[in-house]
Design a protein around this motif. Structure first.
Motif, PDB file in Angstrom:
ATOM      1  N   HIS A   1       1.012  -1.160  -0.047  1.00 23.09           N
ATOM      2  CA  HIS A   1       0.209  -0.132  -0.038  1.00 23.09           C
ATOM      3  C   HIS A   1       0.688   1.263  -0.050  1.00 23.09           C
ATOM      4  O   HIS A   1       0.669   2.100  -0.881  1.00 23.09           O
ATOM      5  N   ILE A   2       2.128   1.191   0.972  1.00 20.25           N
ATOM      6  CA  ILE A   2       2.690   2.395   1.251  1.00 20.25           C
ATOM      7  C   ILE A   2       3.512   2.612  -0.362  1.00 20.25           C
ATOM      8  O   ILE A   2       3.741   3.729  -0.999  1.00 20.25           O
ATOM      9  N   LEU A   3       3.979   1.477  -0.785  1.00 18.83           N
ATOM     10  CA  LEU A   3       4.884   1.638  -2.145  1.00 18.83           C
ATOM     11  C   LEU A   3       3.884   1.984  -3.332  1.00 18.83           C
ATOM     12  O   LEU A   3       4.357   2.920  -4.189  1.00 18.83           O
ATOM     13  N   LYS A   4       2.766   1.544  -3.502  1.00 15.90           N
ATOM     14  CA  LYS A   4       1.859   1.630  -4.663  1.00 15.90           C
ATOM     15  C   LYS A   4       1.360   3.391  -4.456  1.00 15.90           C
ATOM     16  O   LYS A   4       1.455   3.961  -5.363  1.00 15.90           O
ATOM     17  N   ASN A   5       1.135   3.597  -3.338  1.00 14.97           N
ATOM     18  CA  ASN A   5       0.630   5.131  -3.350  1.00 14.97           C
ATOM     19  C   ASN A   5       1.641   5.997  -3.476  1.00 14.97           C
ATOM     20  O   ASN A   5       1.483   7.166  -3.721  1.00 14.97           O
ATOM     21  N   ALA A   6       3.005   5.639  -3.136  1.00 14.88           N
ATOM     22  CA  ALA A   6       4.198   6.606  -3.573  1.00 14.88           C
ATOM     23  C   ALA A   6       4.399   6.642  -5.044  1.00 14.88           C
ATOM     24  O   ALA A   6       5.371   7.292  -5.170  1.00 14.88           O
ATOM     25  N   GLY A   7       3.812   5.793  -5.728  1.00 14.98           N
ATOM     26  CA  GLY A   7       3.641   5.944  -7.183  1.00 14.98           C
ATOM     27  C   GLY A   7       4.780   4.824  -7.760  1.00 14.98           C
ATOM     28  O   GLY A   7       5.411   4.988  -9.129  1.00 14.98           O
ATOM     29  N   LEU A   8       5.161   3.788  -6.805  1.00 12.69           N
ATOM     30  CA  LEU A   8       6.190   2.920  -7.418  1.00 12.69           C
ATOM     31  C   LEU A   8       5.435   1.644  -8.344  1.00 12.69           C
ATOM     32  O   LEU A   8       4.146   1.438  -8.099  1.00 12.69           O
ATOM     33  N   ASN A   9       5.991   1.363  -9.298  1.00 12.61           N
ATOM     34  CA  ASN A   9       5.562   0.276 -10.170  1.00 12.61           C
ATOM     35  C   ASN A   9       5.674  -1.110  -9.584  1.00 12.61           C
ATOM     36  O   ASN A   9       6.767  -1.670  -9.901  1.00 12.61           O
ATOM     37  N   VAL A  10       4.471  -1.552  -8.587  1.00 14.15           N
ATOM     38  CA  VAL A  10       4.524  -2.621  -7.798  1.00 14.15           C
ATOM     39  C   VAL A  10       3.525  -3.648  -7.859  1.00 14.15           C
ATOM     40  O   VAL A  10       2.487  -3.373  -7.946  1.00 14.15           O
ATOM     41  N   GLY A  11       3.975  -5.040  -7.740  1.00 10.91           N
ATOM     42  CA  GLY A  11       3.122  -5.981  -7.757  1.00 10.91           C
ATOM     43  C   GLY A  11       3.207  -6.510  -6.373  1.00 10.91           C
ATOM     44  O   GLY A  11       3.941  -6.639  -5.633  1.00 10.91           O
ATOM     45  N   LEU A  12       2.055  -7.453  -6.173  1.00  6.94           N
ATOM     46  CA  LEU A  12       1.928  -8.005  -4.865  1.00  6.94           C
ATOM     47  C   LEU A  12       1.710  -9.583  -4.872  1.00  6.94           C
ATOM     48  O   LEU A  12       1.112  -9.913  -5.953  1.00  6.94           O
TER      49      LEU A  12
END
Length: 445
Positions: free
Chosen positions: A123-134
């Motif tokens: 949640h933190i990484l995605k909200n910070a704009g990183l291109n991230v998968g879970l």
């Protein structure tokens, strides 16, 4: 000739691994002893992957060059014994997926709190704009995402079962929250085997990588000495201690990460309760190691929505609060749940016992629990341990019966807590099924 990959088990993990193997040009065969869900059948058919369910055709399995095993299959399964006899390498889906991506891997394990910490970090990484998968135990299969998406980062929840068959895979950031007895039935009832599995999260780490861990866990601190860890160490603790990188002080969380200090008031955290302080610290350190801005980390910690089936408030009925903690499949999880309760509790316990030692929650039960409802096929061990320690104890053989009996016992201002300590497979399909049934029964009161 194409290398032949056989995938055992066709759930989220297995089906995803099969798709990646196919996309990479392998000859792929999928075999599942159970029936494959329609969604996964459709996925396998879409990629023209050969599969079977309800059996294992041993001759089609033993001609593999490599086997990808779903985490749920124990090493004692007859098919695994046959494969081991033939000396065919067995790896996990995560190990396989790691070969085909250069994404940064943020990997989280622990006996408790790993789902919450994984989702909070994501949640933190995605909200910070990183291109991230879970991926991993939550989200979509890592292998499927590597095959069909293009992420720069993955946040992965890893169980000990997944770590068991990982060899060359490396975590750029490894998080180990805690180690308490769990799944001992899978580890020959030898705690050290389970500890070794958890510590595999640190394997292959280099001085450029980070290892984040709870400094006050006696097992972790003892094991640190036995492992020659290369990664930079980021211990966290409730109290400020020498060398810790995150702690609480004056009702604030303090994160002393590289180049900077971040503070956030405990009352601002979306996740309340002592154990969630640790989850928030671990997620914050991960984010700081990745150079995410302080404002973004604070924001993520404030507006995170919790995890389903983990201390999930369901409803208040005639002054009685109902909380669904079905994900508490071991004793330590139940300890955290009871520790966070501020009222007297009616506790719903029971299920498939994995070699549990209930003495860990004994004091909290004596202090906070007015009644225990035992919800399981065989409750004899619960009765033997808790008889005489709580004012009232009785059995239920269905969720409806358990909820009705708990509600009948509860006084206004008390809490009915489903925190079973056990796996769900005796009466339910999964802990999710158990939690859904609980919520349904509560809503029908």
């Amino acid at each position: 000739m194409n290398k032949r990959i056989v995938v055992l088990g066709a759930g989220e993990s297995g089906a995803g691994a099969a798709v990646l193997a196919k996309v990479k040009g392998f000859d792929v065969f999928v075999s599942d002893m159970s029936l494959i869900k329609d969604t996964y059948k459709a996925l396998l058919n879409k990629y023209e992957i050969e599969w079977e369910d309800g059996r294992h055709s041993i001759e089609k399995i033993l001609n593999a060059d490599e086997i990808i095993k779903s985490p749920g299959i124990p090493d004692t399964a007859p098919v695994i014994r046959e494969i081991q006899k033939e000396g065919i390498p067995i790896i996990s889906e995560i190990e396989f997926a790691g070969r085909y991506t250069h994404a940064k891997m943020i990997c989280i394990t622990g006996s408790n709190g790993k789902t919450t910490t994984t989702l909070l970090t994501y949640h933190i990484l995605k909200n910070a704009g990183l291109n991230v998968g879970l991926a991993g135990n939550v989200g979509k299969s890592l292998a499927l995402q590597v095959a069909t998406e293009n992420f720069d980062y993955y946040v992965i929840e890893l169980s000990s079962f997944q770590l068991d068959n990982m060899y060359k895979f490396k975590a750029d950031i490894a998080v180990l929250l805690n180690i308490t007895p769990d799944h001992l039935d899978r580890y020959g009832y030898d705690m050290q085997n389970y500890i070794n599995a958890k510590f595999r999260i640190t394997q292959n780490q280099t001085p450029n990588d980070a290892f984040i861990y709870w400094n006050d866990d006696p097992i972790i601190t003892k094991e640190l000495k036995a492992h020659d860890l290369k990664a930079r160490l980021y211990p966290f603790s409730e109290e400020k201690e020498e060398g810790v990188k995150a702690y609480t002080e004056n009702n604030q969380i303090v994160i002393d990460a590289p180049n900077d200090t971040l503070t956030i008031t405990e009352d601002d955290l979306a996740l309340q309760g002592r154990h969630n302080l640790y989850n928030s610290m671990a997620a914050s350190i991960s984010a700081k190691v990745l150079d995410i801005k302080k404002e973004d980390i604070r924001e993520g910690l404030k507006d995170f929505k919790g995890v389903e089936h983990r201390l999930e408030k369901v409803a208040r009925v005639r002054g009685v609060e109902f909380i669904n903690d079905s994900k508490a499949t071991n004793v330590n999880s139940c300890w955290y749940a009871l520790e966070s309760m501020r009222t007297k509790v009616i506790l719903i316990l029971g299920g498939k016992d994995k070699g549990n030692d209930y003495s860990e929650i004994e004091e909290l039960v004596k202090e906070k629990v007015n009644a225990i409802i035992c919800l399981g096929v065989d409750n004899s061990k619960l009765h033997a341990f808790f008889e005489g320690k709580v004012p009232h104890i009785e059995d239920a053989s269905s969720m409806k019966e358990a909820v009705d009996k708990a509600f009948a016992c509860a006084q206004k201002g008390e809490t009915v807590l489903l925190s079973p300590c056990c796996a769900s497979f005796d009466l339910f399909k999964s802990y999710e099924d158990r939690g859904e049934q609980f919520k349904e029964c509560v809503r029908n009161l």
